[in-house]
Every structure is written in C-alpha cells, then in structure tokens.
Design an enzyme around this catalytic site. Structure first.
Site, PDB file in Angstrom:
ATOM      1  N   GLN A  71       3.902  -7.198   1.314  1.00 38.35           N
ATOM      2  CA  GLN A  71       2.441  -7.283   1.442  1.00 38.35           C
ATOM      3  C   GLN A  71       1.812  -8.137   0.325  1.00 38.35           C
ATOM      4  O   GLN A  71       2.438  -8.377  -0.707  1.00 38.35           O
ATOM      5  CB  GLN A  71       1.841  -5.880   1.368  1.00 38.35           C
ATOM      6  CG  GLN A  71       2.225  -4.967   2.518  1.00 38.35           C
ATOM      7  CD  GLN A  71       1.556  -3.613   2.415  1.00 38.35           C
ATOM      8  OE1 GLN A  71       2.227  -2.603   2.287  1.00 38.35           O
ATOM      9  NE2 GLN A  71       0.240  -3.579   2.469  1.00 38.35           N
ATOM     10  N   HIS A  72       0.578  -8.528   0.558  1.00 38.35           N
ATOM     11  CA  HIS A  72      -0.349  -9.044  -0.464  1.00 38.35           C
ATOM     12  C   HIS A  72      -0.105 -10.474  -0.972  1.00 38.35           C
ATOM     13  O   HIS A  72      -1.012 -11.067  -1.543  1.00 38.35           O
ATOM     14  CB  HIS A  72      -0.381  -8.147  -1.722  1.00 38.35           C
ATOM     15  CG  HIS A  72      -0.490  -6.694  -1.461  1.00 38.35           C
ATOM     16  ND1 HIS A  72      -1.534  -6.137  -0.773  1.00 38.35           N
ATOM     17  CD2 HIS A  72       0.342  -5.664  -1.790  1.00 38.35           C
ATOM     18  CE1 HIS A  72      -1.356  -4.812  -0.705  1.00 38.35           C
ATOM     19  NE2 HIS A  72      -0.227  -4.504  -1.300  1.00 38.35           N
ATOM     20  N   ASP A 238       5.439  -4.834   5.220  1.00 36.02           N
ATOM     21  CA  ASP A 238       6.749  -4.169   5.299  1.00 36.02           C
ATOM     22  C   ASP A 238       6.636  -2.642   5.347  1.00 36.02           C
ATOM     23  O   ASP A 238       7.443  -1.985   6.005  1.00 36.02           O
ATOM     24  CB  ASP A 238       7.710  -4.640   4.199  1.00 36.02           C
ATOM     25  CG  ASP A 238       7.173  -4.502   2.792  1.00 36.02           C
ATOM     26  OD1 ASP A 238       6.048  -4.025   2.580  1.00 36.02           O
ATOM     27  OD2 ASP A 238       7.914  -4.895   1.859  1.00 36.02           O
TER      28      ASP A 238
HETATM   29  O1  5SP Z   1       2.735  -4.082  -2.656  1.00 31.53           O
HETATM   30  C1  5SP Z   1       3.346  -3.324  -1.925  1.00 31.53           C
HETATM   31  C2  5SP Z   1       2.628  -2.300  -1.121  1.00 31.53           C
HETATM   32  O2  5SP Z   1       1.248  -2.261  -1.373  1.00 31.53           O
HETATM   33  C3  5SP Z   1       4.831  -3.438  -1.829  1.00 31.53           C
HETATM   34  O3  5SP Z   1       5.408  -2.337  -1.183  1.00 31.53           O
HETATM   35  C4  5SP Z   1       5.214  -4.756  -1.175  1.00 31.53           C
HETATM   36  O4  5SP Z   1       4.912  -4.687   0.204  1.00 31.53           O
HETATM   37  C5  5SP Z   1       6.666  -5.126  -1.448  1.00 31.53           C
HETATM   38  O5  5SP Z   1       7.576  -4.269  -0.836  1.00 31.53           O
HETATM   39  P1  5SP Z   1       9.169  -4.257  -1.068  1.00 31.53           P
HETATM   40  O6  5SP Z   1       9.655  -5.655  -1.036  1.00 31.53           O
HETATM   41  O7  5SP Z   1       9.438  -3.553  -2.336  1.00 31.53           O
HETATM   42  O8  5SP Z   1       9.677  -3.465   0.123  1.00 31.53           O
END
Ligand code: 5SP
Ligand code: ADP
Length: 483
Positions: A71-72, A238
């Site tokens: 995300q983000h 994700d």
């Molecule tokens: O920033 C967040 C949720 O807000 C993280 O969960 C990212 O989405 C990255 O996820 P992973 O790569 O660790 O699964």
C-alpha cells in the site's frame, strides 16, 4: 475449468499464483525478489512481475488476473506516462515532518487529527501517499513540476499489464485508494482538495473501480504475445487482498507478519480513529478494513538471526527453549523507526539484561516477544475501535516461524489459527480475479486448506514488562527533528 492468476507485489518480492477459478485449487506459482530499500524504481517491480509470471508458467491460459500490492507507495508519472523518480515506499519515513505539518495546518494537533480521521478515515503518518507528495513538493521541486499523475504500486502494475494506454486509463480500487490520504472510505469519493493541500496543485489520479469491476484487458504484447483476451481485475492493497485470501469473517482478526506487521479485521462500518493507531481503510469486497500497521515485523527475526549468526529456524528453536518473558529480557523492536506508535526516528532497544539472561536463547525469545507485543498493542487498538477477536488468523512470512506460532497466543490472549503455508495476498488477488471472471454478487466461496490451531494460557507478564520498556527508547543519532 477456467484458471485465474493473482499477483502479490509486496515489499520484498513478487509472487504469482494460478488457481482454478471455481474451486480455488492451486495449479502453479512463481516468485521473484524485489530490490531492498525504501525507495524503488517501479520498473524493478515490473521486471520482477514478468519473471514471477514466467516462473508460474505464464498467463496465456488464464481468464483474468488481479494485482495486489504494497500500500501507499508514491508512483509519480509525467504527462507521457514515464516514472518521474523512484517510488517512495510505505516504510520510508522521510515525510514524517510533512505528516506533522498536514495535521498542524488542519487546526493543530487534536483538531487536525480529528479532521483527517473524519475526512479520510486515517490520521496521516509518513507512510501515506499524501505526506510523500508534500515531501516531494518541498524537497524536489524540479521533479514535482514534472508530475502529471500519481498512483499506487498496484495501480501502476495493472496499467502496465494493460499496455500503459495513457494516464486516463489508470485504475485503482477502494482498498488501495483508502491508503492515499486523499480518498474517503465513508463517502467513497476522492478528496482532491486534500491532494491539492498536500502537493500544492491538482494531479491526475486513477478512477476507483468497484470490487469486481474489470480494469481493462491484458495487452498481449506485454507478455511476449502469449496472452489472449485476459480480463484485468481492479486489484487492491496487499492487506485487503490477504483478508480476501483467508476469507476473514466476523470474529476474525488477521495478523500478517511480513516486512510490515499488520492487524486488521473486516468491518461493516468505516473507522475514524483520531488517536491515529487504527487506519480506517476500505476492503476489497465493498466493506471496510480497520488496520494497525507496524514497521517492524519479520525483519526483527531476520535481525535476530543475523545478530546470533544462526538461521531463522534456529532462532525459533532458541526462543522456544527459554521460558515466557525471557527471564526479564525485553526487546523493543523499533529497528526501522516506528509507525504505530508514531515514532519515525525511534531505534530498537534491549532492556533488563542480567548475567543470567545474557544468552542467545533469551535474545531470540525477546525478539519474538517484542515483535508480537507491538502487534498486541495494535490488537488492543483495533478492539477499542469495535473489532471482535474470537481468534487471530496468522499469515505472512513470519508465520512460518514455529516460535511465532507458539508464542503468539501467550501474547495475544486468544487462539491463533495458522492456514497452510501459502501466499495469501496473491491468493486474495486470484480470488478477486475469479470474481471478475465468473461474476456474481460475492467472490466465489474458496475454502482454506486444513488450518493449525494454537492455544495457550495468556502470559500477561510479557506485555506488562514490555509496556515498562516501550517508551524508553532513543531516537536515531544526528537527526534534527525540529525546525
Ligand atoms: O503500509 C502498510 C499497511 O498500511 C503495509 O502493510 C504495506 O502494505 C506493505 O506490506 P508488506 O509488504 O509488509 O506485506
Ligand atoms: N521460517 C521463517 N521464520 C521466520 N521468518 C521467516 C521464515 N520464512 C520467511 N520468513 C520471513 O518472512 C519475510 C517475508 O515475508 P513476506 O510476507 O513475504 O513479506 P512481504 O509481503 O513484506 O514482502 C522475510 O523477512 C523472511 O525472513
């Protein structure tokens, strides 16, 4: 037997699964690593996706494919659709000051937090795309001038799979849009006034699709001409994909231990936590996904392994040979700074060292317990926002650790269910693709394989001791925090 594919373009790697659309049975899979670092050229994700698709036997025979992504991340494109600079990822903390400014400008600390939680479901921290845009405008004005559109990692990869047909064709979904800081889960609309406020001017953003609305079709040219008329799903973030992949229902809280640690549940109403611990995201089915995220999860175990010069399985063995509470040794695992609590400059620390607990096993146990205690704080915050935790569903690479699986119920104080080892983010994306391909009001009812259940008496002393240590941390040396 139509097939579908799901992609998980997460922080450390890209994973692809091909599954039977109707039953969910796994047919084949592949993966490829991503570069390390908190800023990454999106083209590296594209290369990894192509490699992982190849390893999974290609997409020529699938009916639909969906991409879930970290995300983000801020992917900035110029008017010709070229990437302007490497993407800043969710775990890049350089925009912490921008987050503080955005809260301040909205009326000062308490009023500003309430404003952002009400407007977007979440209080900005350095992870959110809006804060990264503010950082770009302030620190790289020449790059900022070139930006015509901003999108997220999964939006960009979906667009590339469609052949990158112009900025107007960018698409996203509710789940990922809800992590930008300029979209409201409550209204389902963009808050472009907030994007303007963060960046200083308007940018093009992807159109937000419904949960099973196609984003287009796969461009045959992008995969060497092998793909046919393959539908592209809307994709999602994700964590929203993981919720879909494990089929999280009422009473379930999902804890994912990947690069990030996340604690989330599917909810019928949007959250708005002005304290900022819980991010009020949307999910991938039309509902909501209140979520707590820590910056320090599986890599805390990687760091313990490196420190002790052993492998991850030995870290688990060492940790399990030591009693709960590690005889007083506590690790506060803020190795990358921290997001929840919002301490972007924090460092990790070890407390309570004595001659008798100065052993490899105690350190291993303290690392596992510290990482889980940070997530247990997140679980408390989620419950305070109305979630019910009858059980925790544990996923992510860190769930492969026997120590994590066995210690988690002692720390969380509820039973922990571990699905068979798998790629639940990619699976969630595949399930979304099946929904797009088959149609219907709800995703097809795939079932998880046999789960393992871990139950243990809660050991409150672990969390009490951790709480004593939690705020006794020092910030990174040489970092100027004030004006
Ligand atoms: O920033 C967040 C949720 O807000 C993280 O969960 C990212 O989405 C990255 O996820 P992973 O790569 O660790 O699964
Ligand atoms: N047996 C294991 N014990 C502990 N951690 C593990 C094990 N296997 C994999 N991991 C960890 O899982 C992490 C990757 O998890 P993953 O969920 O794929 O991350 P992401 O989705 O953020 O890319 C790595 O840091 C890796 O060390």
């Amino acid at each position: 037997m139509p097939l579908v594919a799901g992609v998980d373009s997460s922080t450390q790697s890209c994973k692809v699964v091909v599954r039977d659309a109707e039953t969910g049975a796994l047919v084949r899979q592949g993966r490829a690593p991503h570069p390390d670092g908190t800023e990454v050229d999106p083209r590296a994700w594209w290369d990894a996706l192509l490699t992982a698709v190849d390893a999974a036997g290609g997409l020529a025979d699938v009916a639909a494919v969906s991409v879930a992504g970290q995300q983000h991340g801020m992917v900035c494109l110029d008017a010709a659709g070229q990437v302007v600079r490497p993407a800043l990822l969710w775990n890049d903390t350089r925009s912490a000051e921008a987050a503080r400014e955005l809260i301040e400008e909205a009326g000062g600390d308490a009023t500003g937090r309430r404003f952002w939680a009400g407007a977007t479901g979440s209080v900005p921290v350095a992870s959110f795309t809006a804060t990264k845009l503010r950082w770009l405008a302030r620190h790289e004005p020449a790059n900022a001038d070139r930006v015509a559109a901003v999108c997220l990692p999964h939006d960009w990869l979906t667009w590339r799979l469609a052949g990158a047909p112009g900025l107007d064709a960018l698409r996203t979904d509710r789940g990922d849009a809800s992590g930008t800081g300029y979209w409201s889960p409550r209204t389902g609309e963009y808050r472009l006034d907030l994007l303007d406020r963060a960046f200083g001017r308007r940018l093009q953003v992807p159109a937000v699709l419904g949960p099973a609305e196609p984003a287009g079709v796969l461009d045959p040219a992008v995969l060497g001409g092998r793909a046919g008329d393959v539908l592209l799903g809307p994709g999602t973030g994700d964590n929203a994909a993981a919720a879909l992949g494990v089929g999280a229902g009422p009473g379930d809280v999902v804890v994912s231990i990947g690069t990030s640690g996340t604690v989330f549940a599917v909810a019928d109403a949007p959250a708005a936590d002005a304290a900022g611990a819980v991010a009020g995201f949307a999910d991938a089915t039309g509902r909501y996904l209140p979520l707590v995220c820590t910056l320090n999860a599986a890599r805390v175990l990687d760091a313990a392994a490196a420190l002790l010069r052993v492998g991850l399985d030995e870290v688990a063995e060492l940790a399990l040979a030591v009693p709960p509470g590690a005889d007083g040794l506590v690790m506060v695992p803020y190795l990358e700074g921290e997001r929840t609590p919002n301490r972007p400059l924090a460092t990790g620390s070890v407390h309570g060292l004595t001659l008798s607990n100065a052993t490899a096993g105690h350190l291993a146990r303290a690392a596992v317990e510290g990482m889980l205690c940070a997530l247990a704080d997140g679980l408390d915050a989620l419950i305070a926002q109305g979630a019910t935790a009858d059980r925790v569903i544990l996923v992510g690479g860190g769930a492969r650790s026997a120590a994590v699986r066995r210690i988690a119920p002692q720390v969380f104080g509820c039973p922990v269910v571990v699905p068979p080892p798998g790629e639940y983010v990619a699976d969630g994306a595949a399930r979304q693709a099946a929904w797009v391909a088959l149609g219907g009001a709800t995703p097809p009812p795939w079932t998880l394989g046999a789960t393992e259940r871990y139950a243990a008496e809660a050991v409150p002393a672990i969390r009490e001791r951790y709480a004593q240590a939690r705020d006794r941390i020092v910030d990174r040396p040489g970092v100027v925090t004030g004006p």
